[in-house]
Design a protein around this motif. Structure first.
Motif, mmCIF file in Angstrom:
data_model
loop_
_atom_site.group_PDB
_atom_site.id
_atom_site.type_symbol
_atom_site.label_atom_id
_atom_site.label_comp_id
_atom_site.label_asym_id
_atom_site.label_seq_id
_atom_site.Cartn_x
_atom_site.Cartn_y
_atom_site.Cartn_z
ATOM 1 N N GLY A 38 0.934 -1.068 0.016
ATOM 2 C CA GLY A 38 0.019 0.199 -0.214
ATOM 3 C C GLY A 38 0.916 1.332 -0.103
ATOM 4 O O GLY A 38 0.618 2.286 -0.726
ATOM 5 N N LEU A 39 1.984 1.061 0.688
ATOM 6 C CA LEU A 39 2.842 2.541 0.896
ATOM 7 C C LEU A 39 3.639 2.416 -0.451
ATOM 8 O O LEU A 39 3.736 3.854 -0.989
ATOM 9 C CB LEU A 39 3.828 2.189 1.906
ATOM 10 N N ARG A 40 3.900 1.616 -1.005
ATOM 11 C CA ARG A 40 4.510 1.553 -2.396
ATOM 12 C C ARG A 40 3.520 2.116 -3.663
ATOM 13 O O ARG A 40 4.105 2.774 -4.508
ATOM 14 C CB ARG A 40 5.174 0.530 -2.871
ATOM 15 N N ALA A 41 2.343 1.830 -3.419
ATOM 16 C CA ALA A 41 1.366 2.086 -4.236
ATOM 17 C C ALA A 41 1.219 3.814 -4.351
ATOM 18 O O ALA A 41 1.121 4.379 -5.228
ATOM 19 C CB ALA A 41 0.159 1.389 -4.283
ATOM 20 N N LEU A 42 1.430 4.391 -3.007
ATOM 21 C CA LEU A 42 1.272 5.649 -2.770
ATOM 22 C C LEU A 42 2.632 6.482 -3.130
ATOM 23 O O LEU A 42 2.307 7.576 -3.656
ATOM 24 C CB LEU A 42 0.784 6.051 -1.300
ATOM 25 N N THR A 43 3.834 5.844 -3.154
ATOM 26 C CA THR A 43 4.814 6.480 -3.396
ATOM 27 C C THR A 43 5.382 6.380 -4.742
ATOM 28 O O THR A 43 6.145 7.326 -5.227
ATOM 29 C CB THR A 43 6.057 6.057 -2.367
ATOM 30 N N SER A 67 16.295 7.851 -5.119
ATOM 31 C CA SER A 67 15.110 8.608 -5.491
ATOM 32 C C SER A 67 14.371 8.925 -4.169
ATOM 33 O O SER A 67 13.956 10.151 -3.966
ATOM 34 C CB SER A 67 14.244 7.989 -6.760
ATOM 35 N N PRO A 68 14.083 7.972 -3.368
ATOM 36 C CA PRO A 68 13.671 8.297 -2.018
ATOM 37 C C PRO A 68 14.105 9.527 -1.178
ATOM 38 O O PRO A 68 13.647 10.369 -0.782
ATOM 39 C CB PRO A 68 13.570 7.006 -1.169
ATOM 40 N N LEU A 69 15.628 9.577 -1.330
ATOM 41 C CA LEU A 69 16.555 10.623 -0.553
ATOM 42 C C LEU A 69 16.002 11.785 -1.259
ATOM 43 O O LEU A 69 15.889 12.869 -0.649
ATOM 44 C CB LEU A 69 17.751 10.369 -0.425
ATOM 45 N N VAL A 70 16.275 11.903 -2.467
ATOM 46 C CA VAL A 70 15.900 13.157 -3.231
ATOM 47 C C VAL A 70 14.440 13.648 -2.966
ATOM 48 O O VAL A 70 14.295 15.111 -2.696
ATOM 49 C CB VAL A 70 15.880 13.059 -4.705
ATOM 50 N N LEU A 71 13.402 12.599 -2.846
ATOM 51 C CA LEU A 71 12.056 13.176 -2.571
ATOM 52 C C LEU A 71 11.882 13.642 -1.274
ATOM 53 O O LEU A 71 11.257 14.551 -0.974
ATOM 54 C CB LEU A 71 11.046 12.095 -3.025
#
Length: 85
Positions: A38-43, A67-71
């Protein structure tokens, strides 16, 4: 403006949760695995364009996805700007 800031903060924590859960290998039928999906579907819709611009960095034969660090960094900047308004 406070509602927008609150939504961005919630998304920040959703992204953090997705990052932490990505460190673990969970079976598909595991309850936490469902939360991770679910969290991956949101991110993922936000991270995918960043990945196209910033490919994984190769470290010792393994790819490190930044990419998560940049976001997280961009969301933090956005929250700071919205708090000033």
């Amino acid at each position: 403006m406070s509602i927008v800031l609150a939504l961005i903060q919630v998304y920040f924590y959703v992204l953090l949760g997705a990052i932490v859960l990505s460190w673990f290998r969970l079976p598909a039928d595991h309850p936490v695995g469902a939360i991770h999906r679910g969290l991956r579907a949101l991110t993922e819709p936000v991270l995918a364009p960043i990945r196209r611009v910033l490919p994984p960095v190769s470290i010792g034969g393994a790819g490190l996805d930044l990419s998560p660090l940049v976001l997280l960094f961009l969301l933090n900047i956005l929250m700071g700007l919205l708090q000033r308004v």
